[in-house]
Design a protein around this motif. Sequence first.
Motif, PDB file in Angstrom:
ATOM      1  N   GLN A 257      10.808  -1.199   5.887  1.00 49.98           N
ATOM      2  CA  GLN A 257       9.669  -0.320   6.162  1.00 49.98           C
ATOM      3  C   GLN A 257       9.073   0.188   4.852  1.00 49.98           C
ATOM      4  O   GLN A 257       7.850   0.256   4.695  1.00 49.98           O
ATOM      5  CB  GLN A 257      10.115   0.862   7.028  1.00 49.98           C
ATOM      6  CG  GLN A 257       9.001   1.853   7.371  1.00 49.98           C
ATOM      7  CD  GLN A 257       7.874   1.236   8.175  1.00 49.98           C
ATOM      8  OE1 GLN A 257       8.102   0.437   9.083  1.00 49.98           O
ATOM      9  NE2 GLN A 257       6.635   1.598   7.851  1.00 49.98           N
ATOM     10  N   GLY A 258       9.943   0.501   3.892  1.00 53.73           N
ATOM     11  CA  GLY A 258       9.461   0.929   2.579  1.00 53.73           C
ATOM     12  C   GLY A 258       8.707  -0.183   1.871  1.00 53.73           C
ATOM     13  O   GLY A 258       7.711   0.064   1.182  1.00 53.73           O
ATOM     14  N   PHE A 259       9.188  -1.406   2.030  1.00 54.25           N
ATOM     15  CA  PHE A 259       8.521  -2.589   1.468  1.00 54.25           C
ATOM     16  C   PHE A 259       7.113  -2.691   2.049  1.00 54.25           C
ATOM     17  O   PHE A 259       6.119  -2.850   1.315  1.00 54.25           O
ATOM     18  CB  PHE A 259       9.348  -3.830   1.817  1.00 54.25           C
ATOM     19  CG  PHE A 259       8.951  -5.097   1.093  1.00 54.25           C
ATOM     20  CD1 PHE A 259       7.677  -5.294   0.562  1.00 54.25           C
ATOM     21  CD2 PHE A 259       9.878  -6.129   0.958  1.00 54.25           C
ATOM     22  CE1 PHE A 259       7.332  -6.470  -0.098  1.00 54.25           C
ATOM     23  CE2 PHE A 259       9.542  -7.311   0.302  1.00 54.25           C
ATOM     24  CZ  PHE A 259       8.266  -7.484  -0.215  1.00 54.25           C
ATOM     25  N   LEU A 260       6.992  -2.579   3.370  1.00 52.44           N
ATOM     26  CA  LEU A 260       5.689  -2.665   4.033  1.00 52.44           C
ATOM     27  C   LEU A 260       4.751  -1.565   3.546  1.00 52.44           C
ATOM     28  O   LEU A 260       3.574  -1.824   3.237  1.00 52.44           O
ATOM     29  CB  LEU A 260       5.872  -2.566   5.549  1.00 52.44           C
ATOM     30  CG  LEU A 260       4.592  -2.435   6.383  1.00 52.44           C
ATOM     31  CD1 LEU A 260       3.688  -3.648   6.208  1.00 52.44           C
ATOM     32  CD2 LEU A 260       4.949  -2.239   7.869  1.00 52.44           C
ATOM     33  N   GLU A 261       5.252  -0.348   3.461  1.00 48.67           N
ATOM     34  CA  GLU A 261       4.413   0.770   3.024  1.00 48.67           C
ATOM     35  C   GLU A 261       3.934   0.568   1.592  1.00 48.67           C
ATOM     36  O   GLU A 261       2.768   0.830   1.270  1.00 48.67           O
ATOM     37  CB  GLU A 261       5.197   2.077   3.151  1.00 48.67           C
ATOM     38  CG  GLU A 261       5.465   2.478   4.599  1.00 48.67           C
ATOM     39  CD  GLU A 261       6.403   3.664   4.718  1.00 48.67           C
ATOM     40  OE1 GLU A 261       6.856   4.182   3.657  1.00 48.67           O
ATOM     41  OE2 GLU A 261       6.706   4.075   5.859  1.00 48.67           O
TER      42      GLU A 261
END
Length: 286
Positions: A257-261
């Motif tokens: 999720q951090g990667f996507l953000e």
Amino acid sequence: MNLLDEQVTHKSFGQGSVVACDGSYVEVAFALGTKKFVFPDVFGTHLALVDPKLAKFVAGVKKDIEAERREKEAELARKRAAEEAKRQRLLAREKLIKSHKLSPVSQVAFWCDEEEQEKVFAEGKVFTGLKKSGVNAGEPNRLVRLHHNSCCVITAREEDAPEKERRVVGLFMVGESFVGKLCEDGYIPAHSEYRLRLSDEEARKLPFWKYYVNERYPKNMTWNSGRHRYFDNVWAAQILQDIVALKEGTDEYEQVQGFLEHFCEMNRLRETDVPSPNGALVRASA
């Protein structure tokens, strides 16, 4: 080498006798008092030993020390030059990053066989390949669209499998200071944090052609040649969203999720505005 009590002559102070010598300094007693000099630098210029054999020996020592000193100075100059060159490269990168105009197609997909996949994920970098024609044939490809906002999508398919079964096996953001235009060795380094390798089971759920499409031939799924293809920013976001869904409830969920953000921030995308995948596989099935 013992110089104690050896007789010397000085251009200004006249005759004297060595009273101390520690390898760095030599002290000489003259009629007007004791003087301290740098050893062996003073010999041959202002101070001379009376004993010719000893004078020759000291001259050799001085020559060796001066040669070593010159080598150290040359090495220091080389280091300073290398540091300055590095500083100039960093300044050039910073200038390009600040003036960078975001391209809507600044991601890249690579076709890697199984052996290379292992190397890519183990070493944290992927090779762009070599130019095959023109005056620069044999030189590494420079993917000039790639910048700090870019992501490398690693794809693969079985040798005897149809092209539509190509899958996404992993992806990573490029290194924080990477600029494709300035890449000389052809290697794209992975970001220190935003990198991900998928399991075989996960990869089978991420068919490459679900996302990728050639608008001129929207239902065609062909990759006959070439090592890489530029990739739409939105398509990469779609892949990441699907990976987030796959990882829900696992220990890796927050990382992905951090990667996507991070990806959306770097590419000025809003997660809620990313459309559903509409690649060639989706269109062919419609």
